[in-house]
Design a protein around this motif. Structure first.
Motif, PDB file in Angstrom:
ATOM      1  N   PRO A   7      42.494  29.084  44.177  1.00  0.00           N
ATOM      2  CA  PRO A   7      43.056  30.028  45.139  1.00  0.00           C
ATOM      3  C   PRO A   7      43.348  31.398  44.512  1.00  0.00           C
ATOM      4  O   PRO A   7      43.127  32.427  45.155  1.00  0.00           O
ATOM      5  CB  PRO A   7      44.342  29.336  45.609  1.00  0.00           C
ATOM      6  N   ASP A   8      43.811  31.433  43.275  1.00  0.00           N
ATOM      7  CA  ASP A   8      44.070  32.713  42.614  1.00  0.00           C
ATOM      8  C   ASP A   8      42.781  33.499  42.397  1.00  0.00           C
ATOM      9  O   ASP A   8      42.741  34.717  42.580  1.00  0.00           O
ATOM     10  CB  ASP A   8      44.769  32.505  41.266  1.00  0.00           C
ATOM     11  N   GLN A   9      41.706  32.799  42.023  1.00  0.00           N
ATOM     12  CA  GLN A   9      40.420  33.470  41.834  1.00  0.00           C
ATOM     13  C   GLN A   9      39.883  33.987  43.173  1.00  0.00           C
ATOM     14  O   GLN A   9      39.332  35.092  43.229  1.00  0.00           O
ATOM     15  CB  GLN A   9      39.406  32.518  41.193  1.00  0.00           C
ATOM     16  N   GLU A  10      40.051  33.215  44.238  1.00  0.00           N
ATOM     17  CA  GLU A  10      39.633  33.674  45.560  1.00  0.00           C
ATOM     18  C   GLU A  10      40.411  34.924  45.953  1.00  0.00           C
ATOM     19  O   GLU A  10      39.834  35.880  46.471  1.00  0.00           O
ATOM     20  CB  GLU A  10      39.853  32.578  46.605  1.00  0.00           C
ATOM     21  N   TYR A  11      41.706  34.925  45.709  1.00  0.00           N
ATOM     22  CA  TYR A  11      42.535  36.080  46.035  1.00  0.00           C
ATOM     23  C   TYR A  11      42.042  37.312  45.281  1.00  0.00           C
ATOM     24  O   TYR A  11      41.870  38.383  45.872  1.00  0.00           O
ATOM     25  CB  TYR A  11      44.009  35.798  45.693  1.00  0.00           C
ATOM     26  N   ASP A  12      41.813  37.168  43.990  1.00  0.00           N
ATOM     27  CA  ASP A  12      41.329  38.291  43.180  1.00  0.00           C
ATOM     28  C   ASP A  12      39.964  38.766  43.671  1.00  0.00           C
ATOM     29  O   ASP A  12      39.697  39.972  43.720  1.00  0.00           O
ATOM     30  CB  ASP A  12      41.251  37.909  41.700  1.00  0.00           C
ATOM     31  N   PHE A  13      39.078  37.823  44.029  1.00  0.00           N
ATOM     32  CA  PHE A  13      37.743  38.166  44.502  1.00  0.00           C
ATOM     33  C   PHE A  13      37.831  39.010  45.771  1.00  0.00           C
ATOM     34  O   PHE A  13      37.218  40.067  45.880  1.00  0.00           O
ATOM     35  CB  PHE A  13      36.948  36.883  44.753  1.00  0.00           C
TER      36      PHE A  13
END
Length: 73
Positions: A7-13
């Motif tokens: 979820p953190d990587q999706e948010y950053d993306f």
């Protein structure tokens, strides 16, 4: 994008404006609604698992079904 993002990587993306543009023509993947009933206990477990994955209950269930179909004999 990769389905294995946290979820953190999706948010950053998606925080990057260049990742807001569609990559191709739209497609409608969901075509039917299927009513499913769960016991209160099982539904609570599903809700907790979905929340832990930062997903909606519907998205979590779809992903679980897809996973099961890929890994079943």
């Amino acid at each position: 994008m990769n389905d294995d993002m946290t979820p953190d990587q999706e948010y950053d993306f998606y925080a990057q404006p260049e990742n807001h543009e569609p990559l191709g023509p739209g497609r409608r993947r969901l075509t039917a609604t299927v009513p499913v009933r769960f016991s209160e206990e099982l539904l609570e477990q599903v809700r907790n698992a979905a929340a832990a994955d930062d997903r909606s209950v519907s998205a979590w269930i779809r992903r679980a079904v897809e996973h099961e179909l890929r890994h079943s004999a």
